[in-house]
Design a protein around this motif. Structure first.
Motif, short mmCIF file in Angstrom:
data_model
loop_
_atom_site.label_atom_id
_atom_site.label_comp_id
_atom_site.label_asym_id
_atom_site.label_seq_id
_atom_site.Cartn_x
_atom_site.Cartn_y
_atom_site.Cartn_z
N LYS A 95 90.06 -99.77 45.97
CA LYS A 95 89.08 -98.74 46.30
C LYS A 95 88.51 -98.12 45.04
O LYS A 95 87.30 -97.91 44.92
CB LYS A 95 89.74 -97.67 47.18
N GLU A 96 89.38 -97.83 44.07
CA GLU A 96 88.92 -97.26 42.80
C GLU A 96 87.97 -98.23 42.09
O GLU A 96 86.92 -97.83 41.59
CB GLU A 96 90.11 -96.94 41.89
N SER A 97 88.33 -99.49 42.07
CA SER A 97 87.49 -100.50 41.44
C SER A 97 86.13 -100.58 42.12
O SER A 97 85.09 -100.65 41.45
CB SER A 97 88.20 -101.86 41.48
N ASP A 98 86.13 -100.57 43.45
CA ASP A 98 84.87 -100.63 44.20
C ASP A 98 83.98 -99.42 43.90
O ASP A 98 82.78 -99.57 43.66
CB ASP A 98 85.13 -100.71 45.70
N LEU A 99 84.59 -98.23 43.92
CA LEU A 99 83.83 -97.01 43.69
C LEU A 99 83.30 -96.95 42.26
O LEU A 99 82.14 -96.61 42.02
CB LEU A 99 84.70 -95.78 43.97
N ARG A 100 84.15 -97.29 41.31
CA ARG A 100 83.77 -97.18 39.89
C ARG A 100 82.76 -98.26 39.48
O ARG A 100 81.91 -98.00 38.64
CB ARG A 100 85.01 -97.30 39.00
N SER A 101 82.83 -99.44 40.09
CA SER A 101 81.91 -100.51 39.67
C SER A 101 80.46 -100.15 39.94
O SER A 101 79.58 -100.49 39.15
CB SER A 101 82.29 -101.83 40.33
N VAL A 102 80.21 -99.44 41.03
CA VAL A 102 78.84 -99.01 41.34
C VAL A 102 78.36 -98.02 40.28
O VAL A 102 77.24 -98.12 39.76
CB VAL A 102 78.77 -98.36 42.75
N ILE A 103 79.23 -97.07 39.93
CA ILE A 103 78.87 -96.07 38.93
C ILE A 103 78.69 -96.73 37.56
O ILE A 103 77.74 -96.41 36.83
CB ILE A 103 79.94 -94.96 38.85
N ILE A 110 75.47 -96.58 35.14
CA ILE A 110 75.53 -96.07 33.77
C ILE A 110 74.89 -97.07 32.81
O ILE A 110 74.08 -96.70 31.96
CB ILE A 110 76.99 -95.77 33.34
N LEU A 111 75.24 -98.34 32.95
CA LEU A 111 74.69 -99.35 32.05
C LEU A 111 73.17 -99.45 32.17
O LEU A 111 72.47 -99.58 31.17
CB LEU A 111 75.34 -100.71 32.31
N GLU A 112 72.66 -99.37 33.41
CA GLU A 112 71.21 -99.41 33.61
C GLU A 112 70.54 -98.20 32.97
O GLU A 112 69.51 -98.33 32.30
CB GLU A 112 70.88 -99.46 35.10
N ILE A 113 71.13 -97.02 33.16
CA ILE A 113 70.56 -95.79 32.61
C ILE A 113 70.60 -95.82 31.09
O ILE A 113 69.62 -95.45 30.43
CB ILE A 113 71.30 -94.55 33.18
N VAL A 114 71.70 -96.27 30.52
CA VAL A 114 71.82 -96.34 29.06
C VAL A 114 70.77 -97.29 28.49
O VAL A 114 70.11 -96.99 27.49
CB VAL A 114 73.24 -96.75 28.63
N LYS A 115 70.58 -98.43 29.16
CA LYS A 115 69.58 -99.39 28.69
C LYS A 115 68.18 -98.78 28.75
O LYS A 115 67.42 -98.85 27.78
CB LYS A 115 69.65 -100.66 29.52
N GLU A 116 67.85 -98.18 29.89
CA GLU A 116 66.53 -97.56 30.03
C GLU A 116 66.35 -96.42 29.03
O GLU A 116 65.30 -96.29 28.40
CB GLU A 116 66.36 -97.00 31.46
N TYR A 117 67.37 -95.61 28.89
CA TYR A 117 67.31 -94.48 27.97
C TYR A 117 67.14 -94.97 26.52
O TYR A 117 66.33 -94.43 25.77
CB TYR A 117 68.59 -93.64 28.10
N GLY A 118 67.91 -95.99 26.17
CA GLY A 118 67.82 -96.55 24.82
C GLY A 118 66.43 -97.09 24.52
O GLY A 118 65.87 -96.87 23.44
N LYS A 153 73.19 -86.52 33.37
CA LYS A 153 72.07 -85.91 34.10
C LYS A 153 71.25 -86.97 34.82
O LYS A 153 70.90 -86.82 35.99
CB LYS A 153 71.17 -85.13 33.14
N LYS A 154 70.93 -88.05 34.13
CA LYS A 154 70.13 -89.12 34.74
C LYS A 154 70.91 -89.83 35.85
O LYS A 154 70.35 -90.21 36.87
CB LYS A 154 69.67 -90.11 33.68
N LEU A 155 72.21 -89.99 35.66
CA LEU A 155 73.06 -90.60 36.68
C LEU A 155 73.09 -89.73 37.93
O LEU A 155 72.94 -90.25 39.05
CB LEU A 155 74.47 -90.80 36.12
N ASN A 156 73.22 -88.43 37.76
CA ASN A 156 73.23 -87.52 38.90
C ASN A 156 71.87 -87.53 39.59
O ASN A 156 71.79 -87.52 40.82
CB ASN A 156 73.58 -86.10 38.45
N LYS A 157 70.79 -87.57 38.81
CA LYS A 157 69.44 -87.61 39.38
C LYS A 157 69.22 -88.90 40.16
O LYS A 157 68.69 -88.88 41.27
CB LYS A 157 68.40 -87.48 38.26
N SER A 158 69.67 -90.03 39.62
CA SER A 158 69.48 -91.31 40.32
C SER A 158 70.35 -91.36 41.58
O SER A 158 69.97 -91.94 42.57
CB SER A 158 69.76 -92.49 39.41
N SER A 159 71.51 -90.72 41.52
CA SER A 159 72.40 -90.68 42.68
C SER A 159 71.75 -89.89 43.81
O SER A 159 71.81 -90.29 44.97
CB SER A 159 73.73 -90.04 42.29
N LYS A 160 71.12 -88.77 43.48
CA LYS A 160 70.46 -87.95 44.49
C LYS A 160 69.25 -88.65 45.08
O LYS A 160 68.97 -88.52 46.27
CB LYS A 160 70.04 -86.61 43.89
#
Length: 173
Positions: free
Chosen positions: A112-120, A124-132, A163-170
């Motif tokens: 369950k932890e792996s499933d939940l964390r893999s989405v996050i 994160i990786l997508e946001i970091v790439k876009e941000y970079g 902040k961007k992760l929270n915004k994309s989650s919402k």
């Protein structure tokens, strides 16, 4: 000859310093972004709730084992060898079942932890790439694993990523 080598070195240093001026580097505390984002906090809550729900089941199993063990110790001197063996076998089965349930739950919790964390993590990786790309970074290093022993806090982009992760989650809801 020495003047030519010296001139070449000066020229090379000039090129490297010009390239270094274009170099933009940042760091990211990946674990902080994972755990302190809204989705990370929700994932932790889900896992805590799973543990709390199973706690009573494991406590009940533990109490059964303790009670049977205490009963066996009290009656050991008066039981026949066959009855003693029967009670010991019952205690052994109960203990093995308890351990198996614990191992099964541990595996379920890890999945369950792996499933939940893999989405996050993917987010994160997508946001970091876009941000970079958007901010013009040459490199973004993960703190603690990239061999960085020191960095200036002003280059830490963790809070922006959260902040961007929270915004994309919402926006997905």
């Amino acid at each position: 000859m020495n003047k030519i080598v010296l001139a070449a070195l000066i020229l090379l240093l000039g090129v490297f310093s010009a390239q270094a001026a274009d170099l933009k580097i940042a760091t990211l505390n990946y674990h902080k972004a994972l755990n302190e984002s809204e989705d990370g906090i929700k994932a932790s809550k889900v896992l805590e709730d799973m543990i709390a729900a199973k706690k009573s089941v494991f406590l009940e199993g533990e109490n059964k084992i303790k009670a049977l063990k205490a009963e066996l110790e009290k009656q050991a001197s008066v039981l026949t060898p066959e009855k003693l063996k029967e009670k010991e076998d019952e205690l052994g089965k109960l203990y093995k079942n308890y351990q198996r349930q614990g191992n099964d739950f541990q595996e379920e919790l890890q999945k369950k932890e792996s499933d939940l964390r893999s989405v996050i993590q993917k987010d994160i990786l997508e946001i970091v790439k876009e941000y970079g790309e958007k901010e013009g970074y040459s490199y973004i290093f993960e703190e603690g694993t990239s061999g960085i022993l020191y960095f200036d806090e002003k280059y830490d982009i963790t809070s922006e990523v959260i902040k961007k992760l929270n915004k994309s989650s919402k926006s997905r809801k």
